[in-house]
Design a protein around this motif. Structure first.
Motif, PDB file in Angstrom:
ATOM      1  N   ASP A 197       0.817  -1.222   0.000  1.00  0.00           N
ATOM      2  CA  ASP A 197       0.000   0.000   0.000  1.00  0.00           C
ATOM      3  C   ASP A 197       0.849   1.271   0.000  1.00  0.00           C
ATOM      4  OD1 ASP A 197       0.997   0.137   2.577  1.00  0.00           O
ATOM      5  OD2 ASP A 197      -0.953   0.060   3.562  1.00  0.00           O
ATOM      6  N   GLY A 198       2.175   1.131  -0.086  1.00  0.00           N
ATOM      7  CA  GLY A 198       3.071   2.279  -0.133  1.00  0.00           C
ATOM      8  C   GLY A 198       3.577   2.731   1.226  1.00  0.00           C
ATOM      9  N   SER A 199       2.997   2.214   2.300  1.00  0.00           N
ATOM     10  CA  SER A 199       3.479   2.568   3.633  1.00  0.00           C
ATOM     11  C   SER A 199       4.819   1.876   3.887  1.00  0.00           C
ATOM     12  CB  SER A 199       2.459   2.163   4.701  1.00  0.00           C
ATOM     13  OG  SER A 199       2.311   0.754   4.724  1.00  0.00           O
ATOM     14  N   GLN A 200       5.549   2.402   4.840  1.00  0.00           N
ATOM     15  CA  GLN A 200       6.847   1.827   5.171  1.00  0.00           C
ATOM     16  C   GLN A 200       6.821   1.254   6.575  1.00  0.00           C
ATOM     17  OE1 GLN A 200       9.549   5.128   4.643  1.00  0.00           O
ATOM     18  NE2 GLN A 200      10.145   4.350   2.636  1.00  0.00           N
ATOM     19  N   LYS A 201       7.661   0.240   6.788  1.00  0.00           N
ATOM     20  CA  LYS A 201       7.844  -0.257   8.152  1.00  0.00           C
ATOM     21  C   LYS A 201       9.306  -0.604   8.342  1.00  0.00           C
ATOM     22  CE  LYS A 201       6.427  -5.082   7.556  1.00  0.00           C
ATOM     23  NZ  LYS A 201       5.501  -6.089   8.052  1.00  0.00           N
ATOM     24  N   ALA A 202       9.715  -0.550   9.603  1.00  0.00           N
ATOM     25  CA  ALA A 202      11.102  -0.808   9.966  1.00  0.00           C
ATOM     26  C   ALA A 202      11.208  -2.218  10.542  1.00  0.00           C
ATOM     27  CB  ALA A 202      11.561   0.220  10.998  1.00  0.00           C
ATOM     28  N   LEU A 203      12.092  -3.023   9.964  1.00  0.00           N
ATOM     29  CA  LEU A 203      12.321  -4.386  10.439  1.00  0.00           C
ATOM     30  C   LEU A 203      13.688  -4.437  11.114  1.00  0.00           C
ATOM     31  CD1 LEU A 203      11.067  -6.365   7.313  1.00  0.00           C
ATOM     32  CD2 LEU A 203       9.805  -5.830   9.406  1.00  0.00           C
ATOM     33  N   HIS A 204      13.713  -4.889  12.366  1.00  0.00           N
ATOM     34  CA  HIS A 204      14.956  -4.978  13.129  1.00  0.00           C
ATOM     35  C   HIS A 204      15.818  -6.106  12.563  1.00  0.00           C
ATOM     36  CE1 HIS A 204      17.618  -5.855  16.556  1.00  0.00           C
ATOM     37  NE2 HIS A 204      17.521  -4.540  16.762  1.00  0.00           N
ATOM     38  N   HIS A 205      17.096  -5.841  12.361  1.00  0.00           N
ATOM     39  CA  HIS A 205      17.961  -6.793  11.668  1.00  0.00           C
ATOM     40  C   HIS A 205      18.130  -8.125  12.393  1.00  0.00           C
ATOM     41  CE1 HIS A 205      21.020  -5.119  14.378  1.00  0.00           C
ATOM     42  NE2 HIS A 205      21.742  -6.183  14.103  1.00  0.00           N
ATOM     43  N   ILE A 206      17.819  -8.202  13.671  1.00  0.00           N
ATOM     44  CA  ILE A 206      17.884  -9.470  14.397  1.00  0.00           C
ATOM     45  C   ILE A 206      16.481  -9.994  14.674  1.00  0.00           C
ATOM     46  CG2 ILE A 206      18.567 -10.603  16.548  1.00  0.00           C
ATOM     47  CD1 ILE A 206      20.951  -8.679  16.629  1.00  0.00           C
ATOM     48  N   LYS A 207      15.688  -9.191  15.352  1.00  0.00           N
ATOM     49  CA  LYS A 207      14.351  -9.616  15.767  1.00  0.00           C
ATOM     50  C   LYS A 207      13.475  -9.993  14.574  1.00  0.00           C
ATOM     51  CE  LYS A 207      10.853  -6.990  16.994  1.00  0.00           C
ATOM     52  NZ  LYS A 207      10.077  -5.913  17.483  1.00  0.00           N
ATOM     53  N   ASP A 208      13.598  -9.283  13.468  1.00  0.00           N
ATOM     54  CA  ASP A 208      12.756  -9.497  12.299  1.00  0.00           C
ATOM     55  C   ASP A 208      13.510 -10.147  11.138  1.00  0.00           C
ATOM     56  OD1 ASP A 208      10.500  -8.198  13.527  1.00  0.00           O
ATOM     57  OD2 ASP A 208      11.479  -6.283  13.127  1.00  0.00           O
ATOM     58  N   ALA A 209      14.577 -10.872  11.425  1.00  0.00           N
ATOM     59  CA  ALA A 209      15.423 -11.442  10.370  1.00  0.00           C
ATOM     60  C   ALA A 209      14.645 -12.351   9.424  1.00  0.00           C
ATOM     61  CB  ALA A 209      16.591 -12.205  10.989  1.00  0.00           C
TER      62      ALA A 209
END
Length: 89
Positions: free
Chosen positions: A56-68
């Motif tokens: 939908d064009g929105s952005q989200k931040a993925l943690h490099h460890i938690k969200d690997a």
């Protein structure tokens, strides 16, 4: 911060791995660096968060460890063509 987040943050290897305030904006998270070092190969910078764009064009931040795992899934999805076939470059 809740106890589980506090306990997770005590077990980080690099200060940049630490998950700071949960209510940070995507922009604030995009500026965090997990590792910034020089080695024989050159300058290596690893962001704490990878910023991905949703459909939908929105952005989200993925943690490099938690969200690997989600980061890996996102990369695999990005490497498919319009028919869902995986493309390897």
């Amino acid at each position: 911060m809740n106890n589980s987040t506090e306990n997770e943050n005590k077990r980080v290897l690099n200060e940049g791995d630490r998950i700071k305030e949960e209510n940070q904006t995507v922009e604030e998270k995009s500026k965090q660096i997990a590792v910034d070092t020089w080695d024989i190969v050159g300058h290596e910078v690893v962001p704490t968060y990878f910023i991905v764009e949703n459909e939908d064009g929105s952005q989200k931040a993925l943690h490099h460890i938690k969200d690997a795992e989600e980061i890996s899934d996102t990369i695999r999805q990005a490497r498919t063509d319009e028919n869902g076939e995986r493309k390897w470059w």
